[in-house]
Scaffold this motif. Sequence first.
Motif, short mmCIF file in Angstrom:
data_model
loop_
_atom_site.label_atom_id
_atom_site.label_comp_id
_atom_site.label_asym_id
_atom_site.label_seq_id
_atom_site.Cartn_x
_atom_site.Cartn_y
_atom_site.Cartn_z
N GLY A 1 0.82 -1.20 0.00
CA GLY A 1 0.00 0.00 0.00
C GLY A 1 0.85 1.25 0.00
N ALA A 2 1.92 1.24 0.82
CA ALA A 2 2.79 2.41 0.91
C ALA A 2 3.52 2.65 -0.41
N ASP A 3 3.97 1.58 -1.06
CA ASP A 3 4.64 1.73 -2.35
C ASP A 3 3.70 2.29 -3.40
N ASN A 4 2.47 1.80 -3.39
CA ASN A 4 1.48 2.31 -4.33
C ASN A 4 1.23 3.80 -4.11
N LEU A 5 1.15 4.17 -2.84
CA LEU A 5 0.94 5.59 -2.52
C LEU A 5 2.12 6.43 -3.02
N GLY B 1 -3.43 -0.14 9.22
CA GLY B 1 -2.43 -0.57 10.21
C GLY B 1 -1.19 -1.12 9.54
N LYS B 2 -0.74 -2.28 10.00
CA LYS B 2 0.51 -2.82 9.45
C LYS B 2 0.34 -3.34 8.03
N TYR B 3 -0.92 -3.51 7.60
CA TYR B 3 -1.15 -3.94 6.22
C TYR B 3 -0.71 -2.90 5.19
N MET B 4 -0.50 -1.69 5.64
CA MET B 4 0.01 -0.65 4.77
C MET B 4 1.34 -1.09 4.13
N LEU C 1 -0.63 -5.54 -1.94
CA LEU C 1 -2.07 -5.36 -2.13
C LEU C 1 -2.82 -6.66 -2.36
N LYS C 2 -2.10 -7.66 -2.90
CA LYS C 2 -2.83 -8.90 -3.19
C LYS C 2 -3.33 -9.57 -1.92
N SER C 3 -2.75 -9.24 -0.77
CA SER C 3 -3.21 -9.86 0.47
C SER C 3 -4.40 -9.12 1.09
N TYR C 4 -4.88 -8.05 0.41
CA TYR C 4 -5.96 -7.25 0.99
C TYR C 4 -7.32 -7.86 0.71
N SER C 5 -8.26 -7.62 1.60
CA SER C 5 -9.65 -7.95 1.31
C SER C 5 -10.22 -6.85 0.42
#
Lengths: 260, 216
Positions: free
Chosen positions: B84-88, B113-116, B120-124
């Motif tokens: 997520g952070a890289d995409n941002l 949270g830490k999912y940032m 992204l493939k691990s996101y719901s």
Amino acid sequence: MKELLHSITVQRRVIGALLMREIITRYGRNNIGFLWLFVEPALYTIVITLIWHYTRAGRITSLPITAMAVTGYISIQLWRNIVGRVKNAVSVNNAILFHRNIKVLDVFISRTLLEVFGAFFSFVVVSTIFINVGWMGYPEDTLKIILAFLILSWFGASLALNLGSLISRFPIFDRIWKPISYALFILSGLFFIVDWLPPDGRHIVLLFPMAHGLELLRDGYFGSMFTAHYDIGYAAICCLGMTLSGLLLLNLTGRGWDAE
Amino acid sequence: MILVKNIVKRYQTRNGYHTVLDGISFSLKKGEKIGILGRNGAGKSTLIRLLGGIEDPDSGTIRRDMKVSWPLASKGGFQGSLTGADNLRFICRIYGVGFEDKMRFVEEFSELGKYMHEPLKSYSSGMRSRLAFAMSMVIEFDCYLIDEAMSAGDARFRDRCRYELLEKRSDRSIVMVSHDHRQMRQFCNVCYVLQNGALYRFDNPDAAFSYYKNAQ
């Protein structure tokens, strides 16, 4: 004029961002990372050189075999990798083409640049290793080497531009490319120098710009040991023609979006 | 202002061309918020993509005199193998804005949270929507294109979207695709129904919904 300047600024920014992103997605953070860019091609070249070195190939000719292998392999790696990375770039990058200021050409350029840098650094690293080990002499003419790199990169980039545009609209070209790439592979001069060929053979091989590039590269490396055959002007005109046709195709195929 | 004039969009299918949009015209003034209704496959997302400039129409013109966002959808726009952070970071570079202060906003809004710092493939799908929405708020646009971007989120997320879009950015334009009657009523002042390649205008969402229901 002001608009043009603005769009150049945007394009530079976009290409920079794409480069950073390519580096992260390709080489990752948990791998040995960025270093892989050089290690992978270096390993290939070393293996090829070793095979060549320890088989009989070394006794047939007086040419420096290691330098032959390094230059041959790097040249192929250069244009083949550019084409390989660029040809499917549109379908792979469908997601980010969601952003209007990312143009397909930007994706092509960033991928091409990364391959060129990668090939160049691996060339420098591999050459340095073999020179220090004593298998290879120092290059004779750096300017010719740089020029050869430019020609080979240009050839790869313009070929990739044509293929990438075509494949984005007609995926069948991906299959057609495979046999063509093997033919180019053999014709490029990985295993021979043009001077060894009979006149007819020379004529055919020198129809292809990448053969000129490789001859030039070898001329820059050990030109005093053989007669090089190349024509920079011819290669440049071929590449220019391919660049123009590629840009035209890219314009026709647009963003090549697959309707889902 | 966005001026859409007579656009036609066709796609090639196995049985010849399929015309998705057949000569559509409309305009969107600054601050106007429009909703687009239509059945699955009616061409809503296609229209949004054309407005966003991702695809070009086969004929007709689209004039954009304001800064239009990329289409905010549940998928698309981001790289699955990146965090997520890289995409941002990528988005910030593309649009030429600073990264540090935006990171705080996105972290706070998306509640990842830490999912940032996970790919992204691990996101719901809810997490993806939250991130996608937060990222589009990081770049200031005059017009936001929203393609069912809020449908995957929960009530709390929708409330925050409403606050960011309708209260903090009440002067902006919105083009929204949604099946949610309440959301449409909340966000839009004009509604269009997309049917058989043509666009029908309704001055309030309720009228559009009743037309849409009867047409089905």
